[in-house]
Design a protein around this motif. Structure first.
Motif, mmCIF file in Angstrom:
data_model
loop_
_atom_site.group_PDB
_atom_site.id
_atom_site.type_symbol
_atom_site.label_atom_id
_atom_site.label_comp_id
_atom_site.label_asym_id
_atom_site.label_seq_id
_atom_site.Cartn_x
_atom_site.Cartn_y
_atom_site.Cartn_z
ATOM 1 N N LYS A 57 0.834 -1.206 0.000
ATOM 2 C CA LYS A 57 0.000 0.000 0.000
ATOM 3 C C LYS A 57 0.870 1.258 0.000
ATOM 4 O O LYS A 57 0.585 2.220 -0.721
ATOM 5 N N ALA A 58 1.931 1.254 0.806
ATOM 6 C CA ALA A 58 2.827 2.415 0.878
ATOM 7 C C ALA A 58 3.550 2.633 -0.442
ATOM 8 O O ALA A 58 3.721 3.779 -0.893
ATOM 9 N N LEU A 59 3.973 1.551 -1.084
ATOM 10 C CA LEU A 59 4.646 1.674 -2.387
ATOM 11 C C LEU A 59 3.690 2.183 -3.456
ATOM 12 O O LEU A 59 4.064 3.010 -4.296
ATOM 13 N N THR A 60 2.463 1.694 -3.426
ATOM 14 C CA THR A 60 1.450 2.165 -4.382
ATOM 15 C C THR A 60 1.196 3.653 -4.203
ATOM 16 O O THR A 60 1.129 4.413 -5.181
ATOM 17 N N GLU A 61 1.073 4.072 -2.965
ATOM 18 C CA GLU A 61 0.872 5.491 -2.652
ATOM 19 C C GLU A 61 2.012 6.343 -3.220
ATOM 20 O O GLU A 61 1.793 7.385 -3.832
ATOM 21 N N GLU A 62 3.228 5.855 -3.033
ATOM 22 C CA GLU A 62 4.400 6.602 -3.461
ATOM 23 C C GLU A 62 4.525 6.622 -4.987
ATOM 24 O O GLU A 62 4.829 7.654 -5.590
ATOM 25 N N MET A 63 4.281 5.493 -5.624
ATOM 26 C CA MET A 63 4.468 5.391 -7.070
ATOM 27 C C MET A 63 3.392 6.112 -7.872
ATOM 28 O O MET A 63 3.585 6.424 -9.041
ATOM 29 N N GLY A 88 -3.362 6.364 -6.507
ATOM 30 C CA GLY A 88 -3.602 4.971 -6.878
ATOM 31 C C GLY A 88 -4.230 4.138 -5.784
ATOM 32 O O GLY A 88 -4.430 4.573 -4.650
ATOM 33 N N GLU A 89 -4.529 2.900 -6.152
ATOM 34 C CA GLU A 89 -5.136 1.939 -5.236
ATOM 35 C C GLU A 89 -4.415 0.607 -5.352
ATOM 36 O O GLU A 89 -4.127 0.146 -6.462
ATOM 37 N N ALA A 90 -4.119 0.013 -4.213
ATOM 38 C CA ALA A 90 -3.496 -1.311 -4.197
ATOM 39 C C ALA A 90 -4.577 -2.377 -4.058
ATOM 40 O O ALA A 90 -5.434 -2.288 -3.179
ATOM 41 N N LYS A 91 -4.545 -3.360 -4.951
ATOM 42 C CA LYS A 91 -5.451 -4.500 -4.842
ATOM 43 C C LYS A 91 -4.613 -5.765 -4.686
ATOM 44 O O LYS A 91 -3.453 -5.822 -5.113
ATOM 45 N N PHE A 92 -5.225 -6.782 -4.071
ATOM 46 C CA PHE A 92 -4.443 -7.948 -3.684
ATOM 47 C C PHE A 92 -5.038 -9.247 -4.217
ATOM 48 O O PHE A 92 -6.252 -9.451 -4.199
ATOM 49 N N VAL A 93 -4.128 -10.094 -4.697
ATOM 50 C CA VAL A 93 -4.484 -11.415 -5.207
ATOM 51 C C VAL A 93 -3.715 -12.441 -4.385
ATOM 52 O O VAL A 93 -2.490 -12.351 -4.257
#
Length: 297
Positions: free
Chosen positions: A74-80, A85-90
């Motif tokens: 989530k933190a990497l998604t926020e930064e990138m 953006g939004e982080a989704k998980f599989v």
């Protein structure tokens, strides 16, 4: 007539397989960095574990996957994505994660995955985000504080068929190694006094300590098995953006906030044996040896 129907069905299934494979390949070929820039609300799909305590596990009460890996993603998604953006998980397993990455179902793997030369042939890795390695789990009142303390009088519990067993026999040949079927049996054996320590990957041991606070790690890792974030080859722009984002959160305190949230009571970021890879943690825990236990990786 039946033969014609069977042929038609076979052709239809073959066409469906071709379409699905083609879609996967097309998704895998998309430049993820460009996609992030083009989307109003970029979505990054991360492959994560859902059965590994502290790193990625399914919380029945919240109905979500939670853990260190999830918060880092989530933190990497926020930064990138500059906060858009939004982080989704599989959910992935050790067997499914690379195939899911290859067919474009996920953009990256952050799932206690050890960096190894063999895996580098298939994927590209980020810098280390967690200093994993093999360690020893002992009761709080144990006199064992490091692998160097082990003598011929000690019995070490290990998991049958794992490389942890092989490592222990090579690094401490004087001890008696008792092989058990799984981690559950190993921990029960440690509780009942059948062995003096249980050895496996530190990530698994930290999860045991989280629910059994009367136990601790005996010293630092004695193998070097760093975790990295894996992405598809050919995604150089995305890898560069990922590296910069990881470096940023490791330097601005975000990484250690997440680290201490999950491991602070067990192995704080500023402790001598920390697994943290922030500026503080990396200085305290520079890797010395390279190995690969493969138990959870």
């Amino acid at each position: 007539m039946k033969s014609i129907k069977r042929i038609a069905l076979g052709i239809g299934l073959l066409f469906f397989t071709f379409i699905m494979t083609g879609c996967g390949e097309a998704a895998a070929d998309v430049d993820i960095a460009e996609r992030i820039d083009e989307q109003e609300t970029p979505i990054l799909n991360w492959g994560v574990k859902a059965d590994t305590n502290l790193f990625g596990y399914y919380n029945i009460e919240s109905g979500e996957v939670e853990g260190f890996d999830i918060d880092i993603a989530k933190a990497l998604t926020e930064e990138m994505t500059n906060g858009t953006g939004e982080a989704k998980f599989v959910e992935v397993t050790s067997k499914t994660r690379i195939p899911l990455l290859k067919n474009g179902k996920i953009d990256g793997i952050i799932a206690t995955m050890t960096i190894s030369e063999e895996r580098k042939k298939e994927v590209d890795f980020s810098d280390v985000y967690f200093n994993g390695g093999q360690s020893l789990l002992v009761p709080e009142d144990s006199e064992i504080n490091d692998i160097e303390d082990l003598t011929e009088d000690h019995t070490i519990l290990a998991i049958k068929g794992s490389s942890s067993t092989q490592n222990m026999r090579e690094l401490a040949p004087q001890v008696n190694v008792l092989d058990l079927e799984n981690y559950g049996e190993g921990f029960v054996a440690l509780q009942s006094g059948q062995g003096d320590a249980l050895t496996t990957d530190s990530a698994i041991l930290l999860g045991m300590i989280d629910t059994n606070p009367d136990y601790r790690l005996a010293g630092s890792n004695f193998t070097d098995e760093p975790y990295g974030i894996a992405i598809n080859k050919g995604q150089e722009n995305f890898l560069d953006r990922l590296e910069k984002a990881l470096e940023t959160i490791q330097g601005n305190g975000v990484y250690d906030e997440i680290y201490d949230k999950w491991f602070g009571e067990i192995l704080p970021a500023d402790s001598p044996n920390t697994a943290s890879t922030s500026t503080t943690g990396a200085a305290n825990n520079a890797p010395e040896n390279e190995g690969e236990s493969g138990d959870n990786q």
